[in-house]
Design an enzyme around this catalytic site. Structure first.
Site, short mmCIF file in Angstrom:
data_model
loop_
_atom_site.label_atom_id
_atom_site.label_comp_id
_atom_site.label_asym_id
_atom_site.label_seq_id
_atom_site.Cartn_x
_atom_site.Cartn_y
_atom_site.Cartn_z
N PRO A 120 0.86 -1.19 0.00
CA PRO A 120 0.00 0.00 0.00
C PRO A 120 0.90 1.24 0.00
O PRO A 120 1.86 1.30 0.77
CB PRO A 120 -0.79 -0.11 1.31
CG PRO A 120 -0.04 -1.06 2.17
CD PRO A 120 0.79 -1.93 1.27
N LEU A 121 0.60 2.19 -0.86
CA LEU A 121 1.48 3.35 -1.02
C LEU A 121 0.63 4.61 -1.12
O LEU A 121 0.00 4.87 -2.16
CB LEU A 121 2.32 3.20 -2.30
CG LEU A 121 3.30 2.02 -2.32
CD1 LEU A 121 3.71 1.68 -3.75
CD2 LEU A 121 4.52 2.33 -1.47
N THR A 122 0.57 5.37 -0.04
CA THR A 122 -0.22 6.60 -0.05
C THR A 122 0.20 7.50 -1.21
O THR A 122 1.40 7.64 -1.48
CB THR A 122 -0.03 7.32 1.31
OG1 THR A 122 -0.59 6.47 2.30
CG2 THR A 122 -0.73 8.67 1.34
N CYS B 175 2.34 3.05 9.99
CA CYS B 175 2.47 4.43 9.52
C CYS B 175 3.32 5.25 10.51
O CYS B 175 3.01 5.33 11.70
CB CYS B 175 1.09 5.06 9.36
SG CYS B 175 1.20 6.74 8.73
N GLY C 22 10.94 -4.57 2.50
CA GLY C 22 12.03 -3.62 2.73
C GLY C 22 13.14 -3.77 1.72
O GLY C 22 13.80 -4.81 1.65
N ASP C 23 13.26 -2.77 0.86
CA ASP C 23 14.41 -2.58 -0.04
C ASP C 23 14.46 -3.50 -1.26
O ASP C 23 15.42 -3.42 -2.03
CB ASP C 23 15.75 -2.74 0.72
CG ASP C 23 15.82 -1.89 1.96
OD1 ASP C 23 15.26 -0.78 1.93
OD2 ASP C 23 16.42 -2.33 2.95
N ARG D 225 8.83 0.68 -2.73
CA ARG D 225 9.59 1.59 -3.57
C ARG D 225 10.18 0.91 -4.80
O ARG D 225 10.31 1.52 -5.86
CB ARG D 225 10.69 2.26 -2.73
CG ARG D 225 10.12 3.20 -1.68
CD ARG D 225 11.18 3.59 -0.68
NE ARG D 225 11.73 2.39 -0.06
CZ ARG D 225 12.94 2.30 0.49
NH1 ARG D 225 13.73 3.34 0.49
NH2 ARG D 225 13.34 1.16 1.04
C1 LIG Z 1 5.39 6.83 -0.86
C2 LIG Z 1 5.07 5.77 0.14
C3 LIG Z 1 3.79 5.66 0.65
C4 LIG Z 1 3.50 4.67 1.58
N1 LIG Z 1 2.22 4.54 2.04
C5 LIG Z 1 1.90 3.51 2.87
C6 LIG Z 1 0.56 3.28 3.27
O1 LIG Z 1 -0.37 3.99 2.87
N2 LIG Z 1 0.32 2.25 4.10
C7 LIG Z 1 1.33 1.42 4.57
O2 LIG Z 1 1.07 0.50 5.33
N3 LIG Z 1 2.60 1.62 4.19
C8 LIG Z 1 2.91 2.63 3.35
N4 LIG Z 1 4.19 2.79 2.93
C9 LIG Z 1 5.21 1.81 3.35
C10 LIG Z 1 5.32 0.69 2.29
O3 LIG Z 1 4.11 0.01 2.17
C11 LIG Z 1 6.44 -0.31 2.63
O4 LIG Z 1 6.11 -1.01 3.79
C12 LIG Z 1 7.77 0.35 2.82
O5 LIG Z 1 8.01 1.32 1.83
C13 LIG Z 1 8.93 -0.66 2.81
O6 LIG Z 1 9.01 -1.33 1.62
P1 LIG Z 1 10.01 -0.91 0.43
O7 LIG Z 1 11.39 -0.80 0.98
O8 LIG Z 1 9.81 -2.02 -0.57
O9 LIG Z 1 9.53 0.41 -0.08
C14 LIG Z 1 4.50 3.78 2.02
C15 LIG Z 1 5.80 3.90 1.49
C16 LIG Z 1 6.09 4.87 0.57
C17 LIG Z 1 7.47 4.94 -0.01
#
Ligand SMILES: Cc1cc2nc3c(=O)[nH]c(=O)nc-3n(C[C@H](O)[C@H](O)[C@H](O)COP(=O)(O)O)c2cc1C
Length: 594
Positions: free
Chosen positions: A253-255, A338, A440-441, A465
């Site tokens: 999920p990505l806001t 969050c 993560g990553d 990401r």
């Molecule tokens: C731009 C952005 C928005 C995010 N929004 C949410 C969200 O709405 N809900 C949530 O649980 N995590 C949110 N996250 C966290 C991601 O879901 C994820 O857990 C975190 O980025 C780690 O994973 P990654 O390293 O693959 O990015 C957000 C991360 C980013 C970068």
């Protein structure tokens, strides 16, 4: 921006330096050329950390969102519509029931005289539905307007064949009105609240009967992670548990950036599970249209969840009951990760990690009030010296969670330091049955399979990401190979997003403006992609920052630029000219290197 390769570029040799992406020598730009380049461009608006990069490293700063976004991109004029807004009915060639009492303009000639030229020859909405609901206000209106009298063309044959609406979960305005009038009932939440009250009463009786321990029941349950006194996972309803989460690819999920058009792009690249952006439970219950809009689901999203955030168990339960009743969802995910202050300081998001008793009420509540799966997304803890996830996983399982995702970092950490996959593996081992996803990553097929393959660190990987930077990572994962995607193919991806965006947000000035902004938000991540053919050593790693480089052609170079001005130029290539006075500052800091 066009960066020319300088004659001395090839003189530099790549070094396997920690934290630096190894670029092949022929694509490197020498330091001298780089500083000339940046002197020329230093008047431009640049993304948050672009200046850090030029000055030899990131300055220390807080993670989170850009606080100093000028007018937070909401000021006017930011979208291309004449000063007077044409009445929607008149724009469709219909009569307006409000006549001269209507607050919008009915002067078609004036509107058309002021209107910006069309952005293209065809309108996505007209092409799909056989008519365009924006009529003359559409930025592609010529495609469906008769020039002689400005009346709107309707392709009846198409109107009839389009039986399915484009997006699911479009909740009607009447529900929002009933919510605002407090006319909506929540019988299952009421039942659950009653059940909790009875439990509390019998706990109190038991406490009266037991010898005094010196601690109040609340104090015990607020700090004790054992399963003592917690009801086991007995509340599963028939029909629940139909999703086999294990081994599926999962888009985080990505806001803001994890909007429907973006998720549609990821579906096209083969991701299995998608989830809405985080929706705030209390906003849903207040009937806020913008919050309900977050729950829309594209038909291609075949395993789809809605993520809820809140700080009170009864509020989250009510929102979940309503969402499960009104929308098509396969699972409801509870946000406990969050990090932003607004959520944390109100006791929501990652602040919940320190309140296991409340988490228990929330998860059990969600299980009670819905018939779909309930999942939980947590961080390792709030602070590095007090990790809680490993103890929490079996608790969540006991309360009825169908899957748990652990983002391998604490709140305190934000995106600094790598995610702790050793700890994620321990969380997985702590679960008895439920699948535990790690996050993560991860941004390559190699890393994905390392985490779910032989090492068995997790039952699946949630990618955030990595998908924003290269959404084709899902194809790479399933094909187990790197895709050296060309710049033209990447431009096609942007074109698809623009099309999906216009379909989703609309082809009127506001819809085009939204599409442009969300595409720019996405580009603030996309520009971090280092083309596979340019890297000396694969795969690209999330935290490895590339030295300045040129692409294999001008388009590839442009796509790697960290300048907002270049992002705007790129977006113009798929969405037409940007209105005057347009400004943009990306919302998330997480797009930059930490
Ligand atoms: C731009 C952005 C928005 C995010 N929004 C949410 C969200 O709405 N809900 C949530 O649980 N995590 C949110 N996250 C966290 C991601 O879901 C994820 O857990 C975190 O980025 C780690 O994973 P990654 O390293 O693959 O990015 C957000 C991360 C980013 C970068």
């Amino acid at each position: 921006m066009t960066i020319a390769t300088t004659s001395d570029a090839a003189a530099s040799t790549p070094k396997a330096e920690k934290g630096v992406a190894p670029i092949k020598a022929e694509y490197l730009i020498s330091r001298t050329a780089e500083s000339v380049l940046h002197t020329e461009e230093n008047k431009e608006t640049s993304a948050a950390d672009s200046t850090d990069r030029k000055q030899g490293g990131p300055a220390k700063r807080q993670g989170g969102q850009h606080q100093n976004r000028k007018n937070k991109n909401k000021g006017k004029p930011t979208y291309d519509e004449p000063g007077t807004k044409l009445c929607g009915k008149i724009a469709q060639g219909e009569t307006c029931p409000f006549d001269d009492k209507c607050s919008y303009s009915h002067d078609v000639a004036k509107y058309l005289a002021e209107k910006e030229p069309d952005l293209g020859p065809s309108c996505v909405n007209f092409d799909i539905y056989g008519h365009c609901r924006f009529g003359l206000r559409c930025r592609y209106a010529d495609a469906h307007t008769r020039p002689e009298d400005h009346s709107q063309i309707v392709d009846e044959a198409k109107v009839k064949t389009v039986s399915q609406r484009y997006a699911l979960n479009e909740v009607g305005r009447d529900l929002q009105i009933r919510l605002r009038k407090k006319e909506v009932r929540f019988p299952r939440t009421d039942e659950f609240t009653e059940m909790l009250k009875q439990e509390a009463a019998s706990d109190a009786d038991a406490a009266d009967a037991a010898p005094p321990t010196g601690e109040s029941p609340d104090e015990i349950s607020d700090c004790d992670f054992s399963l003592k006194g917690q009801p086991q996972a007995k509340r599963h309803r028939a029909g629940r548990g139909h999703i086999d989460f294990r081994g599926k690819t999962y888009l985080a999920p990505l806001t803001t950036v994890g909007n429907l058009p973006f998720r549609r792009i990821c579906k096209g690249f083969g991701v299995d599970i998608t989830c809405s952006e985080m929706a705030i439970a209390s906003n849903l219950l207040q009937g806020q249209q913008s919050e309900w809009a977050l729950l829309k689901r594209h038909p291609s999203e075949d395993v789809f969840g809605v993520q809820l955030a809140g700080n009170r168990a009864d509020v989250v339960a009510r929102a979940a009951e309503l969402v499960a009743r009104e929308c098509a969802v396969d699972f409801v995910d509870l946000n406990m990760g969050c990090p932003i202050d607004m959520a944390f300081n109100n006791g929501g998001g990652s602040a919940l990690l320190a309140q296991p008793r409340k988490i228990g009420h929330m998860v059990r509540g969600l299980v009670h009030v819905t018939d779909c799966d309930v999942t939980a997304k947590i961080r390792t803890g709030v602070r590095a010296d007090a990790l809680v996830a490993r103890e929490l996983v079996p608790q969540l399982e006991g309360w009825g969670a169908a899957a748990v995702t652990v983002h391998g970092r604490t709140r305190q950490q934000r995106y600094t330091k790598l995610a702790d996959w050793t700890y994620i593996a321990q969380c997985r081992q702590a679960a008895q049955r439920v699948p535990v996803f790690g996050g993560g990553d991860v941004m390559s097929w190699e890393e994905y399979w390392e985490h779910v393959g032989d090492a068995q660190q997790s039952d699946g990987v949630m990618i955030g990401r990595g998908a924003l930077i290269k959404p084709w990572v899902f194809r790479e994962i399933s094909e187990r190979r790197v895709w050296d995607i060309s710049a033209t193919e990447r431009l096609d991806v942007l074109r698809d997003f623009a099309r999906f965006g216009l379909e989703h947000w609309g082809t009127d000035p506001q819809g085009v403006s939204n599409t442009r902004r969300y595409l720019l938000e996405w580009q603030s991540f996309l520009h971090r992609y280092v083309p596979a053919g340019i890297l000396e050593v694969l795969p690209q790693r999330m935290n490895d920052r590339p030295p300045a480089f040129v692409g294999r052609n001008d388009l590839e170079t442009l796509m790697a630029s960290d300048k907002v001005k270049d992002w705007v130029k790129l977006v113009e290539m798929v969405l037409g000219p940007t209105p005057e006075n347009f400004t943009f500052v990306p919302k998330h800091k997480s797009n930059s290197y930490e």
